[in-house]
Structure formats: C-alpha cells, structure tokens
Design an enzyme around this catalytic site. Structure first.
Site, mmCIF file in Angstrom:
data_model
loop_
_atom_site.group_PDB
_atom_site.id
_atom_site.type_symbol
_atom_site.label_atom_id
_atom_site.label_comp_id
_atom_site.label_asym_id
_atom_site.label_seq_id
_atom_site.Cartn_x
_atom_site.Cartn_y
_atom_site.Cartn_z
ATOM 1 N N GLN A 76 2.689 10.017 1.820
ATOM 2 C CA GLN A 76 4.046 9.488 1.915
ATOM 3 C C GLN A 76 4.945 9.968 0.778
ATOM 4 O OE1 GLN A 76 2.301 5.330 2.515
ATOM 5 N NE2 GLN A 76 4.228 5.157 3.599
ATOM 6 N N CYS B 136 6.057 -0.109 7.661
ATOM 7 C CA CYS B 136 5.689 1.102 6.927
ATOM 8 C C CYS B 136 6.855 1.515 6.039
ATOM 9 C CB CYS B 136 5.355 2.223 7.903
ATOM 10 S SG CYS B 136 4.811 3.740 7.111
ATOM 11 N N LEU B 137 6.557 1.841 4.802
ATOM 12 C CA LEU B 137 7.620 2.267 3.881
ATOM 13 C C LEU B 137 8.270 3.571 4.335
ATOM 14 C CD1 LEU B 137 5.894 1.409 0.491
ATOM 15 C CD2 LEU B 137 7.592 0.062 1.745
ATOM 16 N N HIS C 179 -4.307 1.303 7.791
ATOM 17 C CA HIS C 179 -2.950 1.881 7.882
ATOM 18 C C HIS C 179 -2.812 3.065 6.925
ATOM 19 C CE1 HIS C 179 1.565 1.462 8.247
ATOM 20 N NE2 HIS C 179 1.458 2.159 7.126
ATOM 21 N N GLU C 180 -3.296 2.894 5.692
ATOM 22 C CA GLU C 180 -3.158 3.976 4.690
ATOM 23 C C GLU C 180 -4.047 5.156 5.016
ATOM 24 O OE1 GLU C 180 -0.449 1.496 3.029
ATOM 25 O OE2 GLU C 180 -0.699 3.669 2.956
ATOM 26 N N HIS D 184 -2.456 7.410 7.328
ATOM 27 C CA HIS D 184 -1.489 8.307 6.677
ATOM 28 C C HIS D 184 -2.185 9.574 6.174
ATOM 29 C CE1 HIS D 184 2.367 6.294 6.713
ATOM 30 N NE2 HIS D 184 1.879 5.193 6.184
ATOM 31 N N GLY E 50 0.845 -1.188 0.000
ATOM 32 C CA GLY E 50 0.000 0.000 0.000
ATOM 33 C C GLY E 50 0.878 1.235 0.000
HETATM 34 O O1 K2U Z 1 1.890 2.628 4.146
HETATM 35 C C1 K2U Z 1 2.878 1.957 3.903
HETATM 36 O O2 K2U Z 1 4.002 2.279 4.291
HETATM 37 C C2 K2U Z 1 2.702 0.662 3.170
HETATM 38 C C3 K2U Z 1 2.712 -0.490 4.103
HETATM 39 C C4 K2U Z 1 1.277 -0.944 4.186
HETATM 40 C C5 K2U Z 1 0.981 -1.933 5.247
HETATM 41 C C6 K2U Z 1 1.421 -1.754 6.541
HETATM 42 C C7 K2U Z 1 1.105 -2.689 7.513
HETATM 43 C C8 K2U Z 1 0.350 -3.792 7.196
HETATM 44 C C9 K2U Z 1 -0.097 -3.948 5.909
HETATM 45 C C10 K2U Z 1 0.212 -3.015 4.950
HETATM 46 C C11 K2U Z 1 3.792 -1.378 3.512
HETATM 47 O O3 K2U Z 1 3.295 -2.231 2.606
HETATM 48 S S1 K2U Z 1 4.854 -2.002 4.717
HETATM 49 C C12 K2U Z 1 5.565 -3.367 4.066
HETATM 50 C C13 K2U Z 1 4.674 -4.554 4.212
HETATM 51 C C14 K2U Z 1 4.587 -5.424 3.180
HETATM 52 C C15 K2U Z 1 3.804 -6.548 3.315
HETATM 53 C C16 K2U Z 1 3.096 -6.791 4.482
HETATM 54 C C17 K2U Z 1 3.182 -5.897 5.510
HETATM 55 C C18 K2U Z 1 3.987 -4.761 5.390
HETATM 56 ZN ZN ZN Z 2 2.856 3.353 6.173
#
Ligand code: K2U
Ligand code: ZN
Length: 169
Positions: A51, A92-93, A134-135, A138, A46
C-alpha cells in the site's frame, strides 16, 4: 520517521505481488517505523508494504484499543485456518470511504519473522484474524473490493477516480 503516501484503488501498483524480504536490515527497520507512523496517522489497524508502493512481504498491525500493541509480520505465511468462516464488514486505507462484507476464516495461525528478524508463530482470532487475512491479500496484490460483485467494483472504481480527480484540482 516519515508519513508515507498510501496508494489508492484502482492504482495498478496495488496489484503487484510482493517479494520476500531478504534481510531484516536498517532499511527494513526504517520502513517498519514509517509504516506504523503512517498507519496510526490514518487511523488504520493494519498496513501492508504494498500500500506504500514497497513490494516486499511486510505487514504492520495494531488492533489494540490503546494503540500500543504493534505487531510486525515479515514474510508471513498462514499455516492453519479454522473450519469456520464468517462475513465481516471491511474497509481499506487504499479504498477510503468504502465498506462492505467479506468472508474470512474465523481464526488463523501465522508464521513470520518479527521486527528483529526472529521467527514467530501467532494465533489470530476475531478482528486480528480478519486484519491478517486482509493484509496478506495486499501482499498478493489483492484488494478487498475484488471479493465484491463486478457491478459494485465498477461503481467503486468510478467513485475513487472522481475522488482523485477532485483532489488534483
Ligand atoms: O489494509 C488496510 O487498508 C488497513 C485496514 C485493515 C483492516 C481492514 C478490514 C478489517 C480489519 C482491518 C484498515 O485498518 S481499514 C480501517 C479500519 C479500521 C478499523 C476497523 C476496520 C477497518
Ligand atoms: Zn487494505
């Protein structure tokens, strides 16, 4: 399409509240394409416009194994949440290398415009529900580490600042 720089915590711009998208026009369609390229390149599932330092209510998601089911949410609103909640490990990225437990609703119903500007309502469960919540945080200027203890959050801030100093040197 272009890769966009992802803001890193504790950048204050991550705490700006996004405004509604006024028109799904060529600018937004280009931004959507660039956000998907950025998300896939970063191995994320996501990405919120916040971000990439664009403070409008736009999210891209792809939780599929094959990375071939893109989902666009423009001006998303959660219209229903399940009674049940569970703690899931999140990353989180914008906070690379940090993972910790956050409690989220098991399921949510979201109304939003899709990438064509058409109104949609989606039912999300499991990882998709976690990602949507989560998104959407943000877009409200909230990063998942804010659910953690002040001690954990301060340690993460220190670690991120060291990482960013090392990258600059
Ligand atoms: O918002 C972001 O930084 C994207 C996250 C979204 C996310 C966070 C927590 C749980 C699910 C989704 C990134 O995708 S973090 C990397 C990641 C990849 C696979 C699974 C969980 C987290
Ligand atoms: Zn995030």
């Amino acid at each position: 399409m272009s890769l966009l720089p992802i803001l890193c915590y504790p950048d204050p711009r991550l705490h700006k509240v996004a405004k509604p998208v006024q028109t799904v026009d060529a600018r937004i369609r280009t931004l959507i394409a660039d956000m998907f390229e950025t998300m896939y390149d970063a191995k994320g599932i996501g990405l919120a416009a916040t971000q990439v330092d664009v403070h409008e209510r736009l999210i891209v998601i792809d939780t599929s194994e094959q990375r071939d089911q893109p989902l666009v949410l423009i001006n998303p609103e959660i219209v229903w949440t399940s009674a049940e909640k569970h703690v899931n490990e999140e990353g989180c990225l914008s906070v690379p290398g940090i993972y910790d437990g956050v409690e989220r609703f098991d399921a949510v119903r979201v109304s939003a415009l899709d990438g064509e500007g058409t109104a949609r309502t989606i039912e999300a469960q499991g990882m998709l529900a976690v990602c949507v919540q989560h998104e959407m945080d943000h877009l409200l200027g909230k990063v998942f580490v804010e659910y953690l203890s002040p001690l954990k959050r301060d340690r993460i801030k220190t670690k991120m600042r060291k990482l960013q100093r090392a990258e600059r040197s």
